[in-house]
Design a protein around this motif. Structure first.
Motif, PDB file in Angstrom:
ATOM      1  N   GLY A 197       0.810  -1.204   0.000  1.00 36.87           N
ATOM      2  CA  GLY A 197       0.000   0.000   0.000  1.00 36.87           C
ATOM      3  C   GLY A 197       0.844   1.255   0.000  1.00 36.87           C
ATOM      4  O   GLY A 197       2.067   1.227   0.197  1.00 36.87           O
ATOM      5  N   ILE A 198       0.195   2.396  -0.175  1.00 31.59           N
ATOM      6  CA  ILE A 198       0.897   3.658  -0.372  1.00 31.59           C
ATOM      7  C   ILE A 198       1.580   4.159   0.897  1.00 31.59           C
ATOM      8  O   ILE A 198       2.687   4.697   0.844  1.00 31.59           O
TER       9      ILE A 198
ATOM     10  N   GLY B  83       3.503  -8.766  -4.855  1.00 27.76           N
ATOM     11  CA  GLY B  83       4.446  -8.426  -5.919  1.00 27.76           C
ATOM     12  C   GLY B  83       4.901  -6.979  -5.845  1.00 27.76           C
ATOM     13  O   GLY B  83       6.078  -6.670  -6.083  1.00 27.76           O
ATOM     14  N   LEU B  84       3.987  -6.089  -5.499  1.00 26.50           N
ATOM     15  CA  LEU B  84       4.340  -4.675  -5.379  1.00 26.50           C
ATOM     16  C   LEU B  84       5.290  -4.439  -4.210  1.00 26.50           C
ATOM     17  O   LEU B  84       6.191  -3.589  -4.288  1.00 26.50           O
TER      18      LEU B  84
ATOM     19  N   GLN C 251       4.438   2.657  -9.512  1.00 30.53           N
ATOM     20  CA  GLN C 251       3.185   3.271  -9.941  1.00 30.53           C
ATOM     21  C   GLN C 251       2.000   2.374  -9.590  1.00 30.53           C
ATOM     22  O   GLN C 251       0.899   2.860  -9.316  1.00 30.53           O
ATOM     23  N   GLY C 252       2.235   1.068  -9.583  1.00 35.80           N
ATOM     24  CA  GLY C 252       1.161   0.154  -9.210  1.00 35.80           C
ATOM     25  C   GLY C 252       0.665   0.387  -7.799  1.00 35.80           C
ATOM     26  O   GLY C 252      -0.535   0.240  -7.508  1.00 35.80           O
TER      27      GLY C 252
ATOM     28  N   ILE D  91       0.745   3.306  -6.287  1.00 38.88           N
ATOM     29  CA  ILE D  91       0.015   4.576  -6.341  1.00 38.88           C
ATOM     30  C   ILE D  91      -1.383   4.362  -6.909  1.00 38.88           C
ATOM     31  O   ILE D  91      -2.368   4.978  -6.460  1.00 38.88           O
ATOM     32  N   ASP D  92      -1.496   3.455  -7.872  1.00 40.55           N
ATOM     33  CA  ASP D  92      -2.765   3.268  -8.580  1.00 40.55           C
ATOM     34  C   ASP D  92      -3.742   2.354  -7.856  1.00 40.55           C
ATOM     35  O   ASP D  92      -4.958   2.478  -8.026  1.00 40.55           O
ATOM     36  N   ILE D  93      -3.239   1.437  -7.041  1.00 41.30           N
ATOM     37  CA  ILE D  93      -4.107   0.421  -6.450  1.00 41.30           C
ATOM     38  C   ILE D  93      -5.053   1.032  -5.411  1.00 41.30           C
ATOM     39  O   ILE D  93      -4.720   2.035  -4.759  1.00 41.30           O
ATOM     40  N   VAL D  94      -6.225   0.455  -5.255  1.00 41.78           N
ATOM     41  CA  VAL D  94      -7.180   0.940  -4.267  1.00 41.78           C
ATOM     42  C   VAL D  94      -6.619   0.734  -2.865  1.00 41.78           C
ATOM     43  O   VAL D  94      -6.072  -0.333  -2.554  1.00 41.78           O
ATOM     44  N   PRO D  95      -6.677   1.740  -1.987  1.00 44.12           N
ATOM     45  CA  PRO D  95      -6.189   1.574  -0.609  1.00 44.12           C
ATOM     46  C   PRO D  95      -6.999   0.512   0.126  1.00 44.12           C
ATOM     47  O   PRO D  95      -8.235   0.545   0.127  1.00 44.12           O
ATOM     48  N   SER D  96      -6.304  -0.440   0.751  1.00 45.57           N
ATOM     49  CA  SER D  96      -7.006  -1.526   1.426  1.00 45.57           C
ATOM     50  C   SER D  96      -6.130  -2.124   2.517  1.00 45.57           C
ATOM     51  O   SER D  96      -4.924  -2.287   2.339  1.00 45.57           O
ATOM     52  N   ALA D  97      -6.780  -2.482   3.624  1.00 46.90           N
ATOM     53  CA  ALA D  97      -6.062  -3.158   4.704  1.00 46.90           C
ATOM     54  C   ALA D  97      -5.852  -4.640   4.406  1.00 46.90           C
ATOM     55  O   ALA D  97      -5.025  -5.297   5.053  1.00 46.90           O
TER      56      ALA D  97
END
Length: 630
Positions: free
Chosen positions: A326-327, A361-362, A491-492, A494-500
Motif C-alpha cells: 500500500g501507499i 508483488g508490489l 506506480q502500481g 500509487i494506482d491500487i485501491v487503498p485496502s487493509a
C-alpha cells in the motif's frame, strides 16, 4: 557601518551546556569577521519545549551560570540571546520561583539594561497558550509584571540603547509572540514604535515549522518593518523539540527585512549559519526572490529533517517497516531509506490468506527499487494458531465451575492479524535487527481510529500521521521525481485501491478497499481538527442544507452527490465518523506513538482532547429531523 549577524543555531532542548558551547563558538566566528552585533534565538540556552523541567531549580541555576559564560564572552562584541531569567525573591502564580522568558543583551562582559525595565533584560510580553504552547504555566509575562508594579506594559516596554563605534542605536527588542499580536489586547511593536522610534527591531524566536508559516510571517513582519520605516531582524532556531506526544521541527529561516518591508536576507532553513548583514546598506539590497515552491517540497524537508534528528536523539540507527503493497508503508519506506540508508532499513512483508499476489508483488518491487534488506514472514499459521487456542481453550466461570468457549468473529480475526504483524513479527524483527519499527498511519486514519490498537498503530514514531492521504500520494510522486529521480514507489502502488486486506471484503483485485472515501473524507476530517474554528456536525449539516459542503471543506465539487445520493446517506456517514472521532479514536490516539507535526494542528499535545464521547447539539438534531423528513 554596523555589521549584524543572525546566529541561527540548533537549540537542543534541555541541554544548556551544548547550546552554550555552540553560542560561544559562533561568537568567536563572528569576532573573526568583525561583526558588531550577533543575535541568537529565543531560549537559545535552555531550549523552549521542556515540559516541567522548568520546575527544577537546579536546572534553572545551571542556565544562569551558562548565561554568564555568554556575557563574559561579549568583549568587543554585542550579543543578544534568549535565556530563562529568574527572580529568586518572587513567586509565580503557582507558588514556584518567578521565571521570565527573556532577551539578554551583553557588551564587554556586562549586561545592557533596557531603558525603562526593572531588570537588566527584556521580558516577553505576550504569552502564547494555544496549540503546542503552554507559556502561562511556566513564565511570568511583562503584562503581569506591569500590574504588579502598578504601571502599564507600554511604560516598561523600551528599547535597548547600544553604543557601537561612537554611535548610539535604539533597538526595539521582541520575543517571538510579541510580533504576532493580532489577537491580543496590545501590540508591543506598535508601543515601541510610537513611544520610542527605534532604529531597528530584533525579534528572537523559537518558532516551530508548520506548512505556510514562513509566507505568513513575511507578510506580517514585512508590514511591521514597513509601517515603522526601519529594518527588522528575525532570528529563529533550528532543531527538534517536543512536548511528549507531538514532535516539532524548527526550520530557522531567519530573515532580515529592510525599511520597505522587503526580504533582504534569509538564512538557509535547517542549517546552522551566521548570516551577516550591513545595516547601513540594507535598504539598498536587492529583495530576495520569494517565489513559492510546492508545498510538498517543504513537507518533505520537514519530514526528512525531523525523522533524521529524532533517530539521532534516541540513538537509533536501524529501522524496520512492515510493508503491505500500500501507499503509506511504501512512502514511509522511501523516506526512511533516504534517512538511514538502505543497508540499515529492513522491510518486512507479512502476508495472510487475504493478501493478493498483486500487493505481494508490489512489496517485492518496492524493496528491489530501494535495494534495502527484505524478508517475507507469512502470518497465517500463527493467526490460525491464535484463533484455535482462543476457540478451543475452555473458559471457566469460577463461581459455579461451568465452562464455555470463546467464538472468534471475522472482525476479531482482522484485529488478530494486525496485532500479529506488529506485536509479534515487527517487534521481534526490530529487536533482532537492532532497531525499532515504525507506525505508518496517515492523518485520516488517525482521525477516526482506522487502525488496530497494539497492531498497526504501534511503533516508535508516526512520521506520516500529520499528512492527509492526498498528501501521502503527493509525497510519493515528489520523492520519485525530485528526490530519487526514478520510480522508487511503484506506480502500481500509487494506482491500487487503498485496502487493509484483512478480509475478503477488502479484495484489491476486485476493487474493494477501505471504507474511507479519501477525496472527501480527508477534507471532512480536516475540518474537525485543522480549522481554527473547528467544525462540528452542526456546521457540516448546515453546509449540506445550504449546498455548500464542498466549498466550505475545500474538496472537489460534486463529491457529496457522488458518494451520498440521499440526506440519510450523508447523515449516516457523518455520524459514523464523528462517533469514532470523539469515541474510540481518542483512546487510540492517547496510546499512539508520537507524531511529527507539519500542519497547523497536529494530534497529540497540539490538539488537547478528553474522552467525553460524541455530542450533537440541539440545532443539529433539528436540522437532521428536517432533512430526513423533507
Amino acid at each position: 557601518m554596523l555589521k549584524i549577524a543572525m546566529g541561527q543555531m540548533e537549540v537542543i532542548p534541555g541541554h544548556p551546556d551544548q547550546n552554550t558551547a555552540k553560542i560561544l563558538s559562533m561568537i568567536a566566528d563572528a569576532k573573526k569577521q568583525s561583526v558588531d552585533l550577533i543575535i541568537f534565538p529565543e531560549m537559545a540556552v535552555p531550549g523552549y519545549l521542556l515540559g516541567d523541567t522548568w520546575e527544577q531549580s537546579s536546572f534553572l541555576k545551571d542556565c544562569e551560570r551558562y548565561g554568564q559564560d555568554i556575557i563574559d564572552a561579549s568583549t568587543g562584541i554585542t550579543v543578544m540571546f534568549g535565556n530563562i531569567a529568574i527572580d529568586w525573591s518572587k513567586k509565580n502564580n503557582d507558588g514556584r520561583v518567578r521565571k521570565y522568558n527573556a532577551l539578554f543583551t551583553a557588551r564587554d562582559g556586562k549586561l545592557v539594561q533596557p531603558d525603562n525595565m526593572p531588570y537588566p533584560y527584556v521580558i516577553k510580553t505576550l504569552m502564547p497558550n494555544y496549540r503546542e504552547f503552554d507559556d502561562t504555566r511556566h513564565f511570568f509575562s511583562l503584562q503581569k509584571l506591569a500590574r504588579e508594579l502598578g504601571t502599564t506594559p507600554d511604560q516598561l516596554l523600551s528599547p535597548v540603547t547600544l553604543k557601537i563605534k561612537d554611535r548610539h542605536y535604539r533597538v526595539g527588542c521582541l520575543l517571538c509572540e510579541d510580533g504576532w499580536s493580532d489577537n491580543y489586547e496590545m501590540e508591543p511593536i506598535e508601543m515601541l514604535r510610537r513611544h520610542h522610534k527605534p532604529d531597528f527591531f530584533v525579534n528572537i524566536s523559537a518558532s516551530p515549522y508548520t506548512l505556510g508559516k514562513n509566507d505568513k510571517r513575511n507578510r506580517v513582519f514585512g508590514a511591521q518593518a514597513k509601517d515603522a520605516g526601519v529594518p527588522l531582524f528575525y532570528v529563529n532556531a533550528i532543531g527538534l523539540q517536543n512536548n511528549g506526544k507531538t514532535i516539532y521541527t524548527f526550520d530557522g529561516s531567519s530573515t532580515a527585512y529592510n525599511a520597505n518591508g522587503d526580504v533582504c536576507a534569509v538564512s538557509e532553513e535547517y542549517t546552522e549559519t551566521l548570516t551577516i548583514i550591513d545595516l547601513d546598506s540594507l535598504d539598498k539590497s536587492t529583495p530576495v526572490d520569494k517565489s513559492k515552491e510546492k508545498d510538498i517540497a517543504h513537507i518533505y524537508r520537514a519530514l526528512h529533517y525531523g525523522v533524521k534528528h529524532f533517530l539521532e536523539n534516541i540513538r537509533m540507527k536501524k529501522v524496520v517497516i512492515g510493508i503491505s503493497g500500500g501507499i503509506d508503508s511504501a512512502v514511509a519506506a522511501a523516506l526512511y531509506a533516504k534517512v538511514v540508508g538502505p543497508e540499515n532499513l529492513l522491510l518486512v512483508n507479512m502476508p495472510s490468506v487475504f493478501n493478493s499476489e498483486t500487493t505481494k508483488g508490489l512489496s517485492q518491487q518496492l524493496a528491489n527499487n530501494l535495494g534495502c534488506q527484505y524478508m517475507i514472514v507469512p502470518i497465517q499459521q500463527s493467526v490460525d494458531h491464535t484463533i484455535d487456542q482462543l476457540e478451543h481453550t475452555p473458559m471457566t466461570y469460577l463461581a459455579d465451575g461451568s465452562t464455555t468457549n470463546l467464538s472468534v468473529s471475522s472482525f476479531v480475526t482482522e484485529n488478530i492479524q494486525a496485532r500479529d504483524r506488529s506485536a509479534r513479527v515487527l517487534a521481534g524483527a526490530a529487536a533482532a535487527f537492532g532497531g525499532g519499527f515504525t507506525c505508518n498511519a496517515n492523518k485520516a486514519e488517525t482521525t477516526v481510529g482506522y487502525s488496530t490498537l497494539y497492531g498497526d498503530q504501534s511503533g516508535f514514531l508516526a512520521a506520516l500521521a500529520d499528512l492527509w492521504k492526498h498528501q501521502v500520494y503527493a509525497l510519493a510522486y515528489y520523492m520519485n521525481e525530485e528526490i530519487y529521480g526514478r520510480e522508487v514507489v511503484p506506480q502500481g502502488i500509487i494506482d491500487i485501491v487503498p485496502s487493509a486486506e484483512l478480509s475478503n471484503a477488502q479484495n484489491v483485485d476486485e476493487g474493494k478497499g477501505d471504507p474511507l472515501k479519501y477525496p472527501y473524507h480527508d477534507y471532512l476530517f480536516r475540518s474537525f481538527i485543522e480549522r481554527w474554528e473547528k467544525a462540528a456536525p452542526q456546521d457540516i449539516l448546515e453546509w449540506y442544507a445550504a449546498g455548500t459542503v464542498e466549498e466550505n471543506l475545500g474538496c472537489e465539487p460534486g463529491l457529496v452527490a457522488k458518494y451520498f445520493p440521499t440526506a440519510k446517506d450523508f447523515i449516516d456517514d457523518l455520524e459514523r465518523w464523528w462517533n469514532l472521532f470523539c469515541g474510540m479514536a481518542i483512546a487510540k490516539r492517547i496510546q499512539a506513538p508520537p507524531i511529527l507535526a507539519v500542519s497547523r494542528r497536529a494530534y497529540g499535545f497540539d490538539h488537547r482532547e478528553a474522552q467525553n464521547g460524541p455530542y450533537y447539539t440541539r440545532r443539529y438534531r433539528e436540522l437532521k429531523e428536517a432533512l430526513l423528513n423533507s
